[in-house]
Each structure stands twice: as structure tokens, then as C-alpha cells.
Motif scaffolding. Structure first.
Motif, PDB file in Angstrom:
ATOM      1  N   ALA A   1       0.856  -1.190   0.000  1.00 27.25           N
ATOM      2  CA  ALA A   1       0.000   0.000   0.000  1.00 27.25           C
ATOM      3  C   ALA A   1       0.889   1.236   0.000  1.00 27.25           C
ATOM      4  O   ALA A   1       1.963   1.251   0.600  1.00 27.25           O
ATOM      5  CB  ALA A   1      -0.908  -0.001   1.220  1.00 27.25           C
TER       6      ALA A   1
ATOM      7  N   THR B   1       0.748   5.797  -1.359  1.00 25.86           N
ATOM      8  CA  THR B   1      -0.091   6.924  -1.763  1.00 25.86           C
ATOM      9  C   THR B   1       0.558   7.664  -2.918  1.00 25.86           C
ATOM     10  O   THR B   1       1.777   7.702  -3.049  1.00 25.86           O
ATOM     11  CB  THR B   1      -0.310   7.928  -0.615  1.00 25.86           C
TER      12      THR B   1
ATOM     13  N   THR C   1       0.369  11.477  -4.100  1.00 24.30           N
ATOM     14  CA  THR C   1      -0.099  12.780  -3.644  1.00 24.30           C
ATOM     15  C   THR C   1       0.089  13.809  -4.746  1.00 24.30           C
ATOM     16  O   THR C   1       1.179  13.944  -5.296  1.00 24.30           O
ATOM     17  CB  THR C   1       0.662  13.225  -2.380  1.00 24.30           C
TER      18      THR C   1
ATOM     19  N   HIS D   1      -3.964  10.096  -2.704  1.00 24.15           N
ATOM     20  CA  HIS D   1      -4.789   9.044  -3.289  1.00 24.15           C
ATOM     21  C   HIS D   1      -4.166   7.701  -2.923  1.00 24.15           C
ATOM     22  O   HIS D   1      -2.993   7.458  -3.244  1.00 24.15           O
ATOM     23  CB  HIS D   1      -4.845   9.189  -4.812  1.00 24.15           C
ATOM     24  N   PRO D   2      -4.921   6.815  -2.251  1.00 21.90           N
ATOM     25  CA  PRO D   2      -4.366   5.504  -1.913  1.00 21.90           C
ATOM     26  C   PRO D   2      -4.091   4.693  -3.181  1.00 21.90           C
ATOM     27  O   PRO D   2      -4.840   4.768  -4.158  1.00 21.90           O
ATOM     28  CB  PRO D   2      -5.454   4.854  -1.059  1.00 21.90           C
TER      29      PRO D   2
ATOM     30  N   THR E   1      -1.949   0.885  -4.756  1.00 22.93           N
ATOM     31  CA  THR E   1      -1.196  -0.345  -4.562  1.00 22.93           C
ATOM     32  C   THR E   1      -0.060  -0.304  -5.565  1.00 22.93           C
ATOM     33  O   THR E   1      -0.285  -0.083  -6.754  1.00 22.93           O
ATOM     34  CB  THR E   1      -2.084  -1.579  -4.810  1.00 22.93           C
TER      35      THR E   1
END
Length: 120
Positions: free
Chosen positions: A23, A25, A27, A45-46, A48
Motif C-alpha cells: 500500500a 499513496t 499525492t 490518493h491511496p 497499490t
């Protein structure tokens, strides 16, 4: 003649990144309004993703340095397309996006985002 199914390739890429990735982010920093002023806005924004070291043959010390990472980001569920100027956080490290490739061969489906990240 059958057409290539890019949505299927997107699903395969997402599956591999989910299995072997982590996980993180992405940005995006939006500059202040040029008329009204104010402060820049950061939106995280998350995502993977999988940060990987560049193969030694690609490292030239200028365009690609030893600290750069090739970061594969799943396009599934990501609200933005990572671009130069964005910031990626992964594994406790922060990377600035230096270059990016959306891998959008049919101009409709982003299969996977591959970006060059430089440690901030």
C-alpha cells in the motif's frame, strides 16, 4: 480477427501488484489560485504499488540514478494518473515522480502506471 483485451491485462497487472506489492499513496499538489492566492492543496490518493530498483544497465547517473526506483502502480481504483510533480510514498520512503508511462495502448484502458521515482 480478435481484438486484444486490455481490460483483462489490467486485471492481471492489478492481481500481480496486489500480490507482490504494498500500500502507498500518490499525492498531487495543486498550486494556489493565481488570482485569489492561498496555499497549495495536497490530495493523497491511496494506491497499490511495487517500487523496484532499476537494472544496472539503465543507470547513467544523470537521467536515472542509483537512488531512483521504477514504480509499478495499479491503475485499478486509482482516481488520478500519476504524472511529473506528484509525490509517491511507499515503504516509508518518499519519491518525486520524474517521468511516467500510463501504458494506455488502446487510449481507453490504463493497464498499469509505470513511473520513475526519485527519493525526495
Amino acid at each position: 480477427m480478435a481484438t486484444f483485451d486490455y481490460a483483462e491485462m489490467q486485471a492481471v497487472a492489478d492481481e500481480l501488484i496486489t500480490e507482490f506489492g504494498q500500500a502507498g499513496t500518490v499525492t498531487r499538489i495543486t498550486p494556489p489560485d493565481p488570482v485569489e492566492g492561498g496555499e497549495p492543496t495536497e490530495t493523497a490518493h491511496p494506491a497499490t504499488l511495487v517500487p523496484m530498483t532499476y537494472d544496472q544497465r539503465y543507470i547513467d547517473g544523470t537521467n536515472i540514478t542509483t537512488a531512483d526506483r521504477q514504480i509499478y502502480i495499479s491503475s485499478v481504483g486509482l482516481a488520478i494518473e500519476p504524472t511529473v510533480g506528484d509525490i509517491i510514498t511507499a515503504g516509508g520512503k518518499t519519491f518525486h515522480v520524474i517521468a511516467g508511462d500510463p501504458n494506455n495502448y488502446d487510449r481507453v484502458t490504463n493497464v498499469v502506471f509505470i513511473v520513475q521515482g526519485r527519493i525526495a
